[in-house]
Design a protein around this motif. Structure first.
Motif, PDB file in Angstrom:
ATOM      1  N   ASN A   1     -41.929  -3.278  -6.327  1.00  0.00           N
ATOM      2  CA  ASN A   1     -42.627  -3.610  -5.788  1.00  0.00           C
ATOM      3  C   ASN A   1     -43.612  -1.241  -5.373  1.00  0.00           C
ATOM      4  N   ARG A   2     -43.402  -1.027  -7.188  1.00  0.00           N
ATOM      5  CA  ARG A   2     -44.243   0.228  -7.044  1.00  0.00           C
ATOM      6  C   ARG A   2     -44.427   0.286  -8.359  1.00  0.00           C
ATOM      7  N   CYS A   3     -43.964  -0.719  -9.349  1.00  0.00           N
ATOM      8  CA  CYS A   3     -44.925  -1.068 -10.035  1.00  0.00           C
ATOM      9  C   CYS A   3     -46.144  -1.301 -10.688  1.00  0.00           C
ATOM     10  N   ALA A   4     -47.135  -1.391 -11.010  1.00  0.00           N
ATOM     11  CA  ALA A   4     -48.222  -2.175 -11.293  1.00  0.00           C
ATOM     12  C   ALA A   4     -48.927  -3.446 -10.675  1.00  0.00           C
ATOM     13  N   ILE A   5     -48.084  -4.486 -11.507  1.00  0.00           N
ATOM     14  CA  ILE A   5     -47.412  -5.587 -11.078  1.00  0.00           C
ATOM     15  C   ILE A   5     -47.549  -6.222  -9.868  1.00  0.00           C
ATOM     16  N   CYS A   6     -46.570  -5.615  -9.575  1.00  0.00           N
ATOM     17  CA  CYS A   6     -45.771  -5.320  -8.168  1.00  0.00           C
ATOM     18  C   CYS A   6     -47.162  -5.227  -7.291  1.00  0.00           C
ATOM     19  N   VAL A   7     -47.810  -4.386  -7.034  1.00  0.00           N
ATOM     20  CA  VAL A   7     -48.316  -3.480  -6.219  1.00  0.00           C
ATOM     21  C   VAL A   7     -50.388  -4.711  -6.807  1.00  0.00           C
ATOM     22  N   GLU A   8     -50.096  -5.013  -7.444  1.00  0.00           N
ATOM     23  CA  GLU A   8     -51.414  -5.911  -7.859  1.00  0.00           C
ATOM     24  C   GLU A   8     -50.993  -7.071  -7.103  1.00  0.00           C
ATOM     25  N   MET A   9     -50.274  -6.957  -6.582  1.00  0.00           N
ATOM     26  CA  MET A   9     -50.719  -8.791  -6.417  1.00  0.00           C
ATOM     27  C   MET A   9     -49.625  -8.468  -4.730  1.00  0.00           C
TER      28      MET A   9
ATOM     29  N   LYS B   1     -43.484 -11.825  -8.414  1.00  0.00           N
ATOM     30  CA  LYS B   1     -43.662 -10.303  -8.310  1.00  0.00           C
ATOM     31  C   LYS B   1     -41.669 -10.312  -8.867  1.00  0.00           C
ATOM     32  N   ALA B   2     -41.049 -11.042  -8.796  1.00  0.00           N
ATOM     33  CA  ALA B   2     -39.851 -10.846  -9.414  1.00  0.00           C
ATOM     34  C   ALA B   2     -39.498 -10.910 -10.871  1.00  0.00           C
ATOM     35  N   VAL B   3     -40.002 -11.939 -10.895  1.00  0.00           N
ATOM     36  CA  VAL B   3     -40.719 -12.265 -12.585  1.00  0.00           C
ATOM     37  C   VAL B   3     -41.093 -11.650 -13.598  1.00  0.00           C
ATOM     38  N   ASN B   4     -42.182 -11.261 -12.890  1.00  0.00           N
ATOM     39  CA  ASN B   4     -42.964 -10.349 -13.673  1.00  0.00           C
ATOM     40  C   ASN B   4     -43.145  -9.061 -13.821  1.00  0.00           C
ATOM     41  N   CYS B   5     -41.683  -8.702 -12.547  1.00  0.00           N
ATOM     42  CA  CYS B   5     -41.774  -7.068 -12.102  1.00  0.00           C
ATOM     43  C   CYS B   5     -41.407  -6.171 -13.633  1.00  0.00           C
ATOM     44  N   LEU B   6     -41.621  -4.528 -13.452  1.00  0.00           N
ATOM     45  CA  LEU B   6     -41.388  -4.106 -14.624  1.00  0.00           C
ATOM     46  C   LEU B   6     -40.515  -3.062 -15.200  1.00  0.00           C
ATOM     47  N   ALA B   7     -40.574  -2.986 -13.126  1.00  0.00           N
ATOM     48  CA  ALA B   7     -38.933  -2.442 -13.396  1.00  0.00           C
ATOM     49  C   ALA B   7     -37.730  -2.714 -12.155  1.00  0.00           C
TER      50      ALA B   7
END
Length: 536
Positions: free
Chosen positions: A76-84, A61-67
């Motif tokens: 843990n709120r952006c779309a990428i984090c939520v999907e994972m 999540k951290a390497v892909n997080c948008l925020a």
């Protein structure tokens, strides 16, 4: 019926800060993410239930997080984090190497890594139990692992680092996960109980932590099991019985009985545990834990002992007189107990108890020294002046006699008449123990040895200390203890004795008779058709 998620999944760490007991790993990963220095392959190694896979997911999540936060945590709120978090991301692929271990599975992986990520910046592969890959599969992974596409990150996890090929390990950044410290695991369980509305006693939490063996996932599963059985209010005694846990008292009593040479009592305790229906394997682990504590105390490592203060005080006297090599032999003996397919059969543990007695040099059937035979701690210390006058002290002037003056020169007194040869006071051992305690720390250790001395005999200028246990005889006869004893005896009696140390046991006929009458020995004879020929 709706299935609920188990506690370990519901309370899985979602940020680096929530990972328990692995600060040395999470700190490095946060700094790496924050600075943008992302490695292409990581290797997480450590015991089960210590957070390897959870940390891998957080890193993905951290390497892909948008925020990304300023300290390198995923939002843990952006779309990428939520999907994972919900397990819907096509860019986070988890592979179980135990079931996908063949070369054809790795070939499919090599083809898949060429594809670009669907929505994220990096496609992250978490390969769990990577040591299970076959040799051919591991070799096929090497080239991809060494030079992966720029959009791919590999996270390998293993519980057996020594089985991971060196060619794979050398291509990864390695992070070693430690067992969860008991205090950290207990704090995590308290947080869960408070949030879930679970009422549980502190000693029950300690019990769960002890049984988990440093695995937080195991601890959370045990708590989940208790909640499923008892509901939100958990009774300690009922929980102890459900988990098959044996109280420390009986395991501690076995250790004390073995050191005291009371092998029959130790065997009776083992059979009592069996009759109560407790797990003998767990009971044996408790015995090993106490022996380990004695070993650590013998080397002065009290901070490393995982036992309560009351237990430490019970084990400390054993550590003061025990030889570390003998302790290592005892631990190996109990650690080698193999219950096979029947953990309720007590014979393997009984044989370990008997072998432990042999290592300590204890004759079969030796009773534990009674409290009446031990020195009383309340008696006042004995000083040399209480026994014999000083040699440089003038004799007292009898009533009516004229004290010496300058005109009547003082004559040197005659040396004091020693006690009759071969005679010592009946309570000499108690006097000696008190004089040793008054001496200081080195004297207190030797005084502890005297508690296991059966008696002291004087014959001319020879003083013999009689033991029935070889371990304590050897400790009393070592150069340091002998020197302390020699100095204290001379100070106490005013004469110099030649000190000797003996081990006296029953004669052969008495030993044979006692052994053949023992119920465990009779059981062994019936089971294997043997016969007792000698007892040593």
């Amino acid at each position: 019926m709706v299935l609920t998620q188990p506690l370990y999944r519901r309370w899985r760490s979602q940020t680096f800060a929530e990972v328990v007991g692995q600060e040395h790993v999470t700190r490095t990963l946060r700094n790496s993410v924050r600075s943008g220095r992302i490695h292409h392959a990581y290797l997480f190694a450590g015991p089960r239930g210590t957070g390897k896979t959870s940390t891998g997911r957080i890193l993905a999540k951290a390497v892909n997080c948008l925020a990304l936060t300023s300290d390198g945590e995923p939002c843990n709120r952006c779309a990428i984090c939520v999907e994972m978090n919900e397990g819907r991301s096509l860019d986070l692929i988890e592979i179980d190497a135990a079931s996908n271990r063949k070369i054809e599975h790795i070939r499919d992986l090599r083809e898949a890594v060429r594809l670009a990520p669907v929505t994220a910046r990096y496609k992250v592969y978490i390969i769990d139990e990577v040591h299970m890959l076959t040799t051919e599969a591991a070799n096929a992974l090497l080239k991809t692992l060494e030079e992966p596409p720029p959009q791919v990150v590999f996270i390998l996890a293993t519980t057996e680092l020594h089985r991971v090929p060196a060619t794979i390990a050398s291509r990864c950044q390695r992070f070693l996960f430690r067992r969860i410290p008991p205090a950290a695991a207990r704090a995590r369980l308290e947080t869960i109980c408070q949030a879930e509305g679970i009422e549980i006693a502190p000693q029950t939490l300690d019990l769960i932590v002890n049984l988990s063996g440093g695995s937080l996932r195991d601890a959370e599963n045990l708590l989940d099991q208790l909640v499923a059985h008892f509901g939100p209010t958990i009774d300690h005694e009922a929980a102890r019985e459900l988990l098959g846990y044996v109280e420390d008292s009986r395991a501690l009593e076995v250790v004390q009985a073995v050191f005291a040479g009371d092998i029959p009592h130790a065997l009776r305790l083992v059979n009592a545990v069996r009759e109560d229906g407790y797990d003998l394997r767990q009971f044996n682990r408790e015995v090993i834990g106490h022996l380990r504590s004695v070993l650590l105390l013998a080397y002065g490592l009290e901070d490393e002992v995982e036992a309560g203060p009351s237990t430490v005080e019970v084990l400390r006297p054993l550590a003061e007189v025990a030889d570390p090599q003998t302790l290592a032999g005892l631990i190996r003996t109990f650690n080698g107990v193999n219950f096979g397919t029947d953990p309720g059969w007590p014979l393997p543990l009984e044989l370990a108890v008997v072998e432990a007695g042999r290592l300590l040099g204890s004759p079969a059937g030796r009773p534990e020294p009674s409290a009446a035979s031990r020195p009383e701690a309340s008696a006042s210390p004995i000083t040399p002046a209480d026994v014999l006058p000083r040699r440089d002290q003038a004799p007292p002037v009898p009533a009516g006699a004229t004290p010496p003056t300058a005109e009547t020169p003082l004559t040197m007194p005659e040396p004091p008449v020693p006690a009759p040869v071969g005679e010592i006071p009946p309570d000499f051992k108690q006097q000696l123990a008190e004089a040793l305690r008054a001496r200081g720390s080195d004297g207190r250790k030797v005084a502890g040895l005297l508690e296991w001395c059966e008696g002291v005999e004087a014959d001319g200028n020879r003083l013999t200390f009689v033991f029935s246990n070889r371990l304590f005889r050897d400790k009393a006869a070592d150069p340091l203890s002998r020197r302390v004893l020699d100095q204290t005896v001379r100070k106490l009696t005013g004469r110099r004795y030649e000190l000797e140390f003996e081990v006296r046991t029953e004669d052969r006929a008495a030993r044979l008779e006692r052994a053949r009458a023992d119920p465990v020995v009779r059981l062994l004879e019936e089971e294997f058709g043997g016969e007792v020929l000698d007892v040593r």
